[in-house]
Design a protein around this motif. Structure first.
Motif, PDB file in Angstrom:
ATOM      1  N   ARG A   1     -25.268 -28.045  14.213  1.00 23.16           N
ATOM      2  CA  ARG A   1     -25.321 -29.241  13.382  1.00 23.16           C
ATOM      3  C   ARG A   1     -24.575 -29.017  12.067  1.00 23.16           C
ATOM      4  O   ARG A   1     -24.323 -27.884  11.652  1.00 23.16           O
ATOM      5  N   SER A   2     -24.254 -30.107  11.406  1.00 29.05           N
ATOM      6  CA  SER A   2     -23.621 -30.013  10.099  1.00 29.05           C
ATOM      7  C   SER A   2     -24.627 -29.476   9.089  1.00 29.05           C
ATOM      8  O   SER A   2     -25.842 -29.603   9.267  1.00 29.05           O
ATOM      9  N   ALA A   3     -24.118 -28.875   8.015  1.00 27.01           N
ATOM     10  CA  ALA A   3     -24.995 -28.315   6.982  1.00 27.01           C
ATOM     11  C   ALA A   3     -25.868 -29.430   6.387  1.00 27.01           C
ATOM     12  O   ALA A   3     -25.404 -30.569   6.225  1.00 27.01           O
ATOM     13  N   PRO A   4     -27.141 -29.118   6.095  1.00 22.58           N
ATOM     14  CA  PRO A   4     -27.742 -27.771   6.103  1.00 22.58           C
ATOM     15  C   PRO A   4     -28.335 -27.389   7.461  1.00 22.58           C
ATOM     16  O   PRO A   4     -28.836 -28.231   8.190  1.00 22.58           O
TER      17      PRO A   4
ATOM     18  N   GLU B   1     -20.720 -28.169  -5.930  1.00 25.69           N
ATOM     19  CA  GLU B   1     -19.486 -28.788  -6.435  1.00 25.69           C
ATOM     20  C   GLU B   1     -19.003 -29.902  -5.514  1.00 25.69           C
ATOM     21  O   GLU B   1     -18.570 -30.958  -5.969  1.00 25.69           O
ATOM     22  N   SER B   2     -19.085 -29.649  -4.188  1.00 22.59           N
ATOM     23  CA  SER B   2     -18.627 -30.669  -3.245  1.00 22.59           C
ATOM     24  C   SER B   2     -19.540 -31.893  -3.269  1.00 22.59           C
ATOM     25  O   SER B   2     -19.086 -33.026  -3.111  1.00 22.59           O
ATOM     26  N   ILE B   3     -20.831 -31.667  -3.504  1.00 20.70           N
ATOM     27  CA  ILE B   3     -21.767 -32.792  -3.601  1.00 20.70           C
ATOM     28  C   ILE B   3     -21.487 -33.603  -4.861  1.00 20.70           C
ATOM     29  O   ILE B   3     -21.512 -34.847  -4.859  1.00 20.70           O
ATOM     30  N   ALA B   4     -21.188 -32.904  -5.971  1.00 16.23           N
ATOM     31  CA  ALA B   4     -20.965 -33.569  -7.260  1.00 16.23           C
ATOM     32  C   ALA B   4     -19.765 -34.501  -7.216  1.00 16.23           C
ATOM     33  O   ALA B   4     -19.779 -35.583  -7.809  1.00 16.23           O
ATOM     34  N   VAL B   5     -18.703 -34.084  -6.505  1.00 19.21           N
ATOM     35  CA  VAL B   5     -17.483 -34.911  -6.461  1.00 19.21           C
ATOM     36  C   VAL B   5     -17.472 -35.819  -5.230  1.00 19.21           C
ATOM     37  O   VAL B   5     -16.498 -36.548  -5.006  1.00 19.21           O
ATOM     38  N   GLY B   6     -18.546 -35.783  -4.440  1.00 24.02           N
ATOM     39  CA  GLY B   6     -18.625 -36.666  -3.282  1.00 24.02           C
ATOM     40  C   GLY B   6     -17.666 -36.300  -2.165  1.00 24.02           C
ATOM     41  O   GLY B   6     -17.219 -37.176  -1.412  1.00 24.02           O
ATOM     42  N   GLN B   7     -17.355 -35.004  -2.054  1.00 19.22           N
ATOM     43  CA  GLN B   7     -16.411 -34.563  -1.028  1.00 19.22           C
ATOM     44  C   GLN B   7     -17.090 -34.506   0.335  1.00 19.22           C
ATOM     45  O   GLN B   7     -18.257 -34.156   0.457  1.00 19.22           O
ATOM     46  N   VAL B   8     -16.320 -34.871   1.353  1.00 19.06           N
ATOM     47  CA  VAL B   8     -16.850 -34.837   2.709  1.00 19.06           C
ATOM     48  C   VAL B   8     -17.014 -33.385   3.146  1.00 19.06           C
ATOM     49  O   VAL B   8     -16.099 -32.569   3.005  1.00 19.06           O
ATOM     50  N   ILE B   9     -18.191 -33.068   3.674  1.00 22.18           N
ATOM     51  CA  ILE B   9     -18.482 -31.699   4.094  1.00 22.18           C
ATOM     52  C   ILE B   9     -18.142 -31.545   5.572  1.00 22.18           C
ATOM     53  O   ILE B   9     -18.704 -32.237   6.426  1.00 22.18           O
ATOM     54  N   SER B  10     -17.203 -30.670   5.841  1.00 20.87           N
ATOM     55  CA  SER B  10     -16.839 -30.412   7.231  1.00 20.87           C
ATOM     56  C   SER B  10     -17.819 -29.414   7.840  1.00 20.87           C
ATOM     57  O   SER B  10     -18.533 -28.707   7.125  1.00 20.87           O
ATOM     58  N   GLU B  11     -17.848 -29.377   9.170  1.00 19.82           N
ATOM     59  CA  GLU B  11     -18.734 -28.435   9.849  1.00 19.82           C
ATOM     60  C   GLU B  11     -18.235 -27.004   9.653  1.00 19.82           C
ATOM     61  O   GLU B  11     -17.059 -26.775   9.356  1.00 19.82           O
ATOM     62  N   ILE B  12     -19.127 -26.057   9.841  1.00 13.80           N
ATOM     63  CA  ILE B  12     -18.727 -24.658   9.761  1.00 13.80           C
ATOM     64  C   ILE B  12     -17.742 -24.364  10.884  1.00 13.80           C
ATOM     65  O   ILE B  12     -17.924 -24.803  12.027  1.00 13.80           O
TER      66      ILE B  12
END
Length: 239
Positions: A170-173, A111-122
């Motif tokens: 590292r950031s996901a993945p 879902e976050s990829i589809a809307v282009g949302q910035v992925i924060s680190e774990i």
């Protein structure tokens, strides 16, 4: 004579007052009844039996270790000592783990990829909770992004970066590997993680757990940093 009567009367009043107070407290705070149904009690009993079985297994292993150590001590104390040291190193993660387990990939949610949302680190809190969960599921070894988790491992935030053993994750993945004592334990670990609510917590942070199928053999690196010996004292020879 009057003084004796007053003393007796006072004692009687004290006894009666004490009895009334006890009765009032009993009525006010009745004994709590167990209102669980039969199935809830059976489930609790099953958990206790499982714990009892695990404790018996651990006692059996320790007894076998003691017997083996005593036999080896009579033949060669040096070999017995080295064997014990090697076992301890393996148990605390100072040696490489090769055995059954499973691999988990932490990746951005679809879902976050589809809307282009910035992925924060774990976050450190989420990672700590995950490690605690897999340890409660009887994990034998845990590796996060190539960093071996041991008893003294620190998971914390350093300058906005989540670190394990003072090394940035590292950031996901990235991958998390979990080793178990047996392939049956690996299958149990897989089922427990699939049924756990921990995946929902990752989803809230726009992350997804891709849980791999149980494997008969995975490789987890050894802990490669120095261990603090702050509270260990060397015993002089002969003592």
């Amino acid at each position: 004579m009057k003084k004796t009567v007053y003393i007796r009367f006072t004692l009687i009043l004290l006894i009666v007052g004490f009895m009334l107070a006890v009765q009032y407290n009993t009525v006010r705070d009745p004994e709590t009844r167990d209102t669980r149904d039969v199935w809830a009690i059976r489930q609790e009993l099953a958990k206790e039996k499982e714990l009892h079985s695990e404790l018996l297994s651990e006692v059996r292993v320790l007894e076998e270790t003691i017997g083996k150590y005593e036999n080896m001590m009579s033949d060669s104390p040096e070999i017995a000592l080295n064997d014990t040291v090697n076992k301890l190193k393996k148990d605390i993660g100072l040696e490489e783990f090769i055995g059954p387990g499973l691999t988990i990939v932490v990746e951005p949610s679809l879902e976050s990829i589809a809307v282009g949302q910035v992925i924060s680190e774990i976050s450190p809190d989420l990672l700590i909770r995950f490690v605690n969960d897999v340890n409660s599921f009887k994990a034998k070894a845990v590796e996060v992004d190539g960093k071996r988790i041991i008893y003294s491992s620190a998971i914390r935030d350093v300058n906005g970066k989540t670190t394990v053993n003072n090394l940035a994750v590292r950031s996901a993945p990235f991958k998390i590997r979990i080793g178990t004592s047996s392939f049956e334990d690996a299958k149990k670990m897989y089922n427990q993680l699939v049924a756990s609510a921990i995946g929902d917590d990752f989803f809230i942070d726009n992350l997804r757990l891709k849980i791999g199928e149980p494997e008969t053999s995975i490789r987890i690196s050894a802990y490669d940093q120095s261990i603090s010996k702050q509270f260990l004292l060397e015993v002089p020879g002969g003592e």
